[in-house]
Design a protein around this motif. Structure first.
Motif, PDB file in Angstrom:
ATOM      1  N   HIS A 139     -37.782   6.410-115.714  1.00  0.00           N
ATOM      2  CA  HIS A 139     -36.419   5.976-115.086  1.00  0.00           C
ATOM      3  C   HIS A 139     -36.065   4.755-113.630  1.00  0.00           C
ATOM      4  O   HIS A 139     -36.259   4.094-113.572  1.00  0.00           O
ATOM      5  CB  HIS A 139     -35.726   6.563-115.178  1.00  0.00           C
ATOM      6  CG  HIS A 139     -34.923   6.795-116.127  1.00  0.00           C
ATOM      7  ND1 HIS A 139     -35.188   8.289-116.578  1.00  0.00           N
ATOM      8  CD2 HIS A 139     -33.691   6.875-117.213  1.00  0.00           C
ATOM      9  CE1 HIS A 139     -34.158   8.508-118.483  1.00  0.00           C
ATOM     10  NE2 HIS A 139     -33.401   7.357-118.394  1.00  0.00           N
TER      11      HIS A 139
ATOM     12  N   ALA B 187     -35.567   0.449-113.133  1.00  0.00           N
ATOM     13  CA  ALA B 187     -34.348   0.326-112.101  1.00  0.00           C
ATOM     14  C   ALA B 187     -35.065  -0.875-111.059  1.00  0.00           C
ATOM     15  O   ALA B 187     -34.791  -1.527-110.501  1.00  0.00           O
ATOM     16  CB  ALA B 187     -33.730   1.235-111.704  1.00  0.00           C
ATOM     17  N   ARG B 188     -36.904  -0.736-111.059  1.00  0.00           N
ATOM     18  CA  ARG B 188     -37.046  -1.514-110.067  1.00  0.00           C
ATOM     19  C   ARG B 188     -37.191  -3.260-110.274  1.00  0.00           C
ATOM     20  O   ARG B 188     -37.356  -4.357-110.249  1.00  0.00           O
ATOM     21  CB  ARG B 188     -38.889  -1.169-109.354  1.00  0.00           C
ATOM     22  CG  ARG B 188     -38.605   0.379-108.909  1.00  0.00           C
ATOM     23  CD  ARG B 188     -39.944   0.705-108.030  1.00  0.00           C
ATOM     24  NE  ARG B 188     -39.737   1.931-107.248  1.00  0.00           N
ATOM     25  CZ  ARG B 188     -40.197   2.726-108.571  1.00  0.00           C
ATOM     26  NH1 ARG B 188     -40.894   2.671-109.086  1.00  0.00           N
ATOM     27  NH2 ARG B 188     -40.668   4.164-107.909  1.00  0.00           N
TER      28      ARG B 188
ATOM     29  N   GLU C 219     -27.169  -3.303-113.146  1.00  0.00           N
ATOM     30  CA  GLU C 219     -28.297  -2.499-113.951  1.00  0.00           C
ATOM     31  C   GLU C 219     -29.098  -1.623-113.935  1.00  0.00           C
ATOM     32  O   GLU C 219     -29.285  -0.589-114.304  1.00  0.00           O
ATOM     33  CB  GLU C 219     -29.401  -3.970-114.752  1.00  0.00           C
ATOM     34  CG  GLU C 219     -28.079  -4.351-115.537  1.00  0.00           C
ATOM     35  CD  GLU C 219     -28.979  -6.149-116.061  1.00  0.00           C
ATOM     36  OE1 GLU C 219     -30.375  -5.308-116.068  1.00  0.00           O
ATOM     37  OE2 GLU C 219     -28.169  -6.729-116.876  1.00  0.00           O
ATOM     38  N   ALA C 220     -29.198  -2.001-112.417  1.00  0.00           N
ATOM     39  CA  ALA C 220     -30.329  -0.734-111.120  1.00  0.00           C
ATOM     40  C   ALA C 220     -29.296   0.511-111.244  1.00  0.00           C
ATOM     41  O   ALA C 220     -29.362   1.283-111.099  1.00  0.00           O
ATOM     42  CB  ALA C 220     -30.960  -1.200-110.225  1.00  0.00           C
ATOM     43  N   ARG C 221     -27.794   0.347-110.575  1.00  0.00           N
ATOM     44  CA  ARG C 221     -27.221   0.987-110.425  1.00  0.00           C
ATOM     45  C   ARG C 221     -26.674   2.466-112.052  1.00  0.00           C
ATOM     46  O   ARG C 221     -26.937   3.186-112.095  1.00  0.00           O
ATOM     47  CB  ARG C 221     -26.092   0.920-110.342  1.00  0.00           C
ATOM     48  CG  ARG C 221     -25.882   0.775-108.284  1.00  0.00           C
ATOM     49  CD  ARG C 221     -24.480  -0.480-108.136  1.00  0.00           C
ATOM     50  NE  ARG C 221     -24.824  -0.577-106.433  1.00  0.00           N
ATOM     51  CZ  ARG C 221     -24.535  -1.330-105.774  1.00  0.00           C
ATOM     52  NH1 ARG C 221     -23.646  -2.070-107.190  1.00  0.00           N
ATOM     53  NH2 ARG C 221     -25.016  -1.488-104.170  1.00  0.00           N
TER      54      ARG C 221
ATOM     55  N   VAL D 287     -28.997   2.562-114.344  1.00  0.00           N
ATOM     56  CA  VAL D 287     -30.273   3.353-114.796  1.00  0.00           C
ATOM     57  C   VAL D 287     -30.712   4.507-114.355  1.00  0.00           C
ATOM     58  O   VAL D 287     -30.568   5.643-114.863  1.00  0.00           O
ATOM     59  CB  VAL D 287     -31.399   2.362-114.656  1.00  0.00           C
ATOM     60  CG1 VAL D 287     -32.439   3.187-114.956  1.00  0.00           C
ATOM     61  CG2 VAL D 287     -31.259   1.144-115.571  1.00  0.00           C
ATOM     62  N   LEU D 288     -30.140   4.044-112.812  1.00  0.00           N
ATOM     63  CA  LEU D 288     -30.282   5.363-111.695  1.00  0.00           C
ATOM     64  C   LEU D 288     -28.768   6.582-112.382  1.00  0.00           C
ATOM     65  O   LEU D 288     -28.950   7.508-112.079  1.00  0.00           O
ATOM     66  CB  LEU D 288     -29.789   5.076-110.580  1.00  0.00           C
ATOM     67  CG  LEU D 288     -31.238   4.279-109.409  1.00  0.00           C
ATOM     68  CD1 LEU D 288     -30.925   4.165-108.320  1.00  0.00           C
ATOM     69  CD2 LEU D 288     -32.331   4.980-110.310  1.00  0.00           C
TER      70      LEU D 288
ATOM     71  N   LEU E 244     -31.902   1.987-102.818  1.00  0.00           N
ATOM     72  CA  LEU E 244     -31.058   0.469-103.778  1.00  0.00           C
ATOM     73  C   LEU E 244     -30.097   0.070-102.531  1.00  0.00           C
ATOM     74  O   LEU E 244     -30.120  -0.744-102.928  1.00  0.00           O
ATOM     75  CB  LEU E 244     -30.609   0.834-105.092  1.00  0.00           C
ATOM     76  CG  LEU E 244     -29.877  -0.126-105.831  1.00  0.00           C
ATOM     77  CD1 LEU E 244     -31.146  -0.776-106.474  1.00  0.00           C
ATOM     78  CD2 LEU E 244     -29.457   0.641-107.171  1.00  0.00           C
TER      79      LEU E 244
END
Length: 997
Positions: free
Chosen positions: A487, A491-492, A499-501, A503-504, A524
């Protein structure tokens, strides 16, 4: 009336001895024996025996007949009867001494009479013995009866008569080879005939040696050992090596050298005799081996002291050490073939005992590989894989032993037998050469193992572009929602922050007890420039606390330092602010614990985390002077000057009564060249706390800037408002260095010191200043009186005793009074290294080297100053020969352990031997141990002037400015000299370097 005689008249029984029953022993006299007479003759004995046999009814001819004998048809004589008719048995051999009674039973019954009962018993025992002999002979009969006789039974009977009693006995000895003894003898003879002894084989050759001549005997060659092993052993034993003396080596080296210089007449031969050949032995080169050993020991001691100071227990990298061991080529080592055979037999027995034991096969295969038999090793592992198809280790070892196509075939068979093995699929992937083949193998593996994080990571790494990697990671996260690593990787590389948020958040919901997700979310927010980092971490800590998944304090600090290392400074600071007090009570000594955490972070090079810890401490304890000083020290050493000013400004506002913080703030302003700002800081300090420290700092500031009159006025004001002993001492020193106009005899300074002694009569510095004033005016008797009075007023002042001793030595020109002064000083101040050092130097200056050595030996006793670094240094440099310096240095380091003066001495020893790297190491150890000793900096600077680079000298000079040393035997004297109050550290350093020996 009976005819029986009474008891006393009856005849005594045979063998009766009177008194024997009650234990009496008799004795025999000459009258009992009678006159000596000749015994019976042989004829008389025979006649008596025959008469006795006739009385028993036995015919004498019975004992003279001849009976049948088996051995070779021969005859043997019948045994003769005893006196009572019993036939005496003729033994084949005499009785062995082993079967005789140890108590000499025969001798015991020798005096008894042999009667009829004894004879009857002998006959019975004899019959029993004969019957037992016949039975034994019957057992030794040969089953097959092959008796051949030239006489028929009838002729035999006629020849020997029918009256022979043996004819009615069982005949046992019909065959001479029927006996066991005969058979054994025959077998022994046959064996000796087939296997003759070496002596018998060469018997004819020995007999022929008697016919050779002397010339032939002399020409016989010597017998040699032609076996290779013994020949090599003898050759090696004949090679002898001898240690050549050092003098021979040095003489051989110097025989071809020519000296073009003329020797000074003052140079003498210390050995006591002149060299005949003109060469000179260099003992320093001769002792090179010994120096190497001592150098190793010194390095060990240095490592031990460095570990004790730095807190590290070892300098060995375990992972790197194991890696180096793994890279070692075992085939290059020497091994015994006998050991290999022995281990091979043991391992063979292991796999035979348990054929389902893969480690045994692996060990045997590696043994064959070590012995240079790879084919045999492959066969062993093939057998192991066939017997243990589910063993991953067996398949991996088999793959390792093969190469190329064979390895791929074995890998295919391995994954067929173990389709759920991640290690085998990974190894199969490594065997492929091109990326496309690797991806194909990984996809087949993921069809069988979709939950394997390792396989997904390898496949993502082999992806051709970022979009493919993003797609693969999305699929991987869908298959393994609990994998935080996948994950975070997704996210990276996503395109947008939203989208990263997402995923986290998905990962957080799947892993509510993991702190890495919250740390990643905080990082992030920091990357996008959000100011919400502290809130994110606060929410994370609360969530983890609710889930009972909080980490320990040490683990949080480690995570914060990891964030700083990766550039996420705000995240690390947020972690410290939210978790530093977790798990601690109000009653705990939290401040001390937090300070230790900050120091630990500084030692690891994590300065931002240390700043965050200090900020947290100051938020809880804003008036803590030690915390402000530690924070200022951090900024001074590892920060910028502006940050240091900000910290000090906040510190003096929070703690206005802290004189040290005001003084440090003013000094930092002055060193930056802003004198006016320094005056403003001191003016604020006067308003807050008009103490002696502020006065003295203001006086120093004005004196450094040449404002002498203003400084003098400040001193007068200080004496009136804060007239402490320090103020008076400073006034006297200022009057000596800055006399008033037209003043040449220091009268103002003398007047001030007399006034100060009226107020503080026991202050030794005032007495020392008075004596120094008289000495500068050449009034030595008055100076002696001042020092003497000072020692009476303060006998514990070592400096006054030293000044008085030096003055006595200067006045009298003799060491007697100076020695007496030092003896009195040592009585008042026992175990003082400075007094012992001055005593040794006094004798050395007087040329009395034996007395100096004696005093040094007494000083280094365990009851005195056994662990004094300056005493050991004095002994190493001035009391022992040059060749003993390194051994003494080693001994001193072991005894003293940590002393900057001793470390400098060791560095100088290496410097003298041109071992510059070792010298640098010891100089830096001394500075690290105590940076406030100016003599250490001076020696190091002098070394760098000769052997250092410009960059190194600039770095050391910068560190010197930060350290600002104040102590040192030479440094303090130069720094506090008259007229040197305004000197900086660079100028003091130059003056001290010029004064070094």
């Amino acid at each position: 009336m009976t005819s029986r005689k009474d008891f006393l008249s009856q005849q005594a029984p045979e063998n009766y001895v009177a008194g024997l029953g009650r234990g009496a022993t008799g004795f025999t006299t000459r009258s009992d024996l009678g006159p000596a007479r000749e015994g019976p003759s042989e004829d008389q004995i025979k006649e008596a025996l025959a008469k006795r046999a006739a009385q028993l009814g036995a015919s004498p001819s019975t004992y003279n007949d001849l009976i049948w004998a088996q051995t070779n048809g021969g005859l043997f004589q019948a045994p003769t009867p005893s006196a009572y008719g019993a036939v005496e048995k003729k033994e084949e051999d005499d009785d062995d001494e082993r079967f005789q009674d140890p108590e000499n039973e025969v001798g015991l019954f020798a005096t008894g009479a042999y009667d009829r009962d004894d004879d009857e018993a002998d006959r019975i025992y004899q019959d029993i013995d004969e019957r037992m002999d016949r039975r034994r002979k019957a057992r030794r009969l040969v089953p097959r009866f092959n008796f051949v006789c030239s006489l028929s039974p009838t002729s035999a009977c006629e020849a020997y008569g029918l009256s022979n009693p043996l004819l009615h006995e069982q005949i046992t000895d019909l065959n001479p080879f029927a006996h066991r003894e005969a058979r054994e003898k025959q077998e022994r003879d046959e064996y000796e005939a087939k296997n003759p002894k070496i002596q018998q084989q060469f018997a004819d050759l020995k007999r022929s040696l008697g016919s050779i001549t002397d010339e032939q005997w002399q020409n016989i060659p010597e017998v040699g050992d032609l076996t290779g092993k013994n020949r090599r052993t003898k050759q090696n034993s004949k090679q002898r090596f001898y240690a050549v003396p050092d003098s021979v080596i040095a003489g051989a080296r110097n025989t071809t050298e020519f000296d073009t210089s003329v020797a000074d007449g003052a140079q003498t031969n210390h050995s006591g005799s002149d060299n005949v050949d003109g060469t000179m032995t260099n003992f320093a080169d001769i002792g090179a081996a010994r120096d190497k050993v001592l150098q190793v020991n010194l390095d060990k001691a240095a490592m031990g002291s460095a570990d004790a100071n730095s807190g590290s227990a070892s300098t060995i990298d375990p992972k790197g050490y194991l890696t180096s061991l793994a890279k070692t080529d075992l085939r290059s080592r020497d091994y015994d073939i006998g050991d290999v055979k022995r281990v091979e037999s043991l391992l063979q027995s292991v796999i035979k005992t348990n054929s389902r034991h893969p480690p045994g096969y692996i060990a045997l295969a590696r043994l064959h590989e070590l012995a240079g038999k790879p084919v045999k090793a492959r066969d062993v592992m093939s057998q192991c894989c066939s017997l243990n198809p589910l063993s991953e280790d067996a398949w991996l070892e088999n793959i390792r032993l093969n190469e190329g196509h064979n390895a791929k075939v074995i890998a295919a068979a391995a994954v067929k037998e173990n389709p759920q093995s991640t290690r085998l699929w990974t190894r199969a992937t490594e065997l492929e050469n091109d990326p496309q083949s690797k991806r194909r193998v990984l996809r087949r593996a993921l069809d069988l193992l979709p939950k394997s994080v390792v396989l997904w990571k390898q496949l993502v790494q082999l992806s051709q572009d970022e979009s493919e990697a993003r797609l693969l990671l999305s699929q991987a996260c869908h298959e393994i929602p609990a994998s935080i690593e996948l994950h975070l990787a997704l996210a990276r590389i996503v395109e947008t922050v939203e989208e990263a948020r997402k995923v986290l958040n998905t990962c957080r919901r799947a892993n509510p007890k993991n702190a890495e997700v919250w740390i990643a979310a905080t990082r992030l927010e920091e990357q996008v420039g959000s100011k919400n980092t502290a809130n994110i971490m606060k929410r994370g800590v609360q969530s983890l606390a609710n889930e009972n998944a909080m980490l320990k304090r040490e683990e949080w600090i480690e995570q914060a330092e990891k964030c700083e290392e990766e550039g996420a400074i705000l995240t690390g600071q947020s972690i410290i602010q939210e978790t530093l007090s977790y798990g601690l009570d109000e009653d705990d000594d939290r401040k001390k614990l937090f300070m230790e955490d900050a120091q630990a972070s500084i030692s690891r090079g994590r300065y931002e985390i240390a700043r965050a810890i200090y900020a947290y401490i100051l938020r809880i304890w804003p008036t803590s002077k030690s915390a402000w000083e530690a924070s200022a020290s951090l900024e001074k050493v590892h920060g910028k000057r502006e940050d240091l000013w900000n910290v000090l400004e906040k510190a003096v506002e929070a703690v206005p009564q802290a004189d040290d913080l005001w003084i440090q703030y003013a000094n930092e302003k002055y060193q930056s060249g802003d004198v006016d700002s320094a005056r403003i800081v001191l003016a604020k300090a006067f308003n807050q706390s008009p103490s002696e420290n502020i006065y003295l700092e203001a006086i120093n500031l004005e004196a450094k800037n040449g404002q002498i009159d203003q400084a003098r006025e400040l001193l007068q004001q200080a004496r009136q408002e804060a007239g402490t002993d320090r103020v008076w001492i400073k006034s006297v020193a200022f009057a000596r260095t800055h006399p008033e106009h037209h003043e040449t005899n220091n009268s103002t300074a003398l007047d001030l010191v007399n006034q100060a002694l009226q107020l503080y009569p026991s202050q030794w510095k005032l007495w020392a200043q008075k004596g120094q004033i008289y000495t500068s005016l050449s009034l030595l008797p008055q100076a002696r009186e001042a020092y003497t009075t000072g020692t009476r007023a303060n006998p514990k002042s070592v400096t006054l005793w030293l000044l008085l001793s030096q003055l006595e030595e200067q006045l009298a020109g003799s060491v007697v009074k100076a020695r007496s002064v030092l003896d009195r000083a040592k009585a008042q101040n026992p175990k003082n290294e400075r007094l012992w050092l001055e005593s040794v130097r006094l004798e050395r200056r007087a040329g009395n080297l034996p007395a100096a050595k004696n005093l040094m030996a007494r000083a280094l006793q365990p009851s005195e100053c056994h662990k004094s670094g300056i005493l050991w240094s004095e002994r190493i440099w001035h009391l022992e020969p040059r060749t003993q310096r390194k051994p003494l240095s080693l001994e001193a380091v072991k005894v003293v352990e940590s002393d900057p003066t001793l470390f400098v001495t060791v560095a100088r020893v290496f410097w003298a031997e041109r071992k510059l790297e070792k010298a640098v190491t010891w100089f830096e150890k001394a500075i690290l141990l105590d940076s406030d000793v100016g003599d250490t900096w001076a020696w190091y600077w002098r070394f760098l002037q000769m052997h250092g680079s410009e960059g190194k000298r600039a770095d050391v000079l910068e560190k010197l400015r930060v350290a600002e040393p104040r102590h040192g035997e030479i440094w303090a004297g130069v720094r506090k000299g008259v007229g040197r109050e305004g000197w900086g550290v660079e100028r003091v350093l130059e003056e001290v370097v010029r004064g070094l020996e």
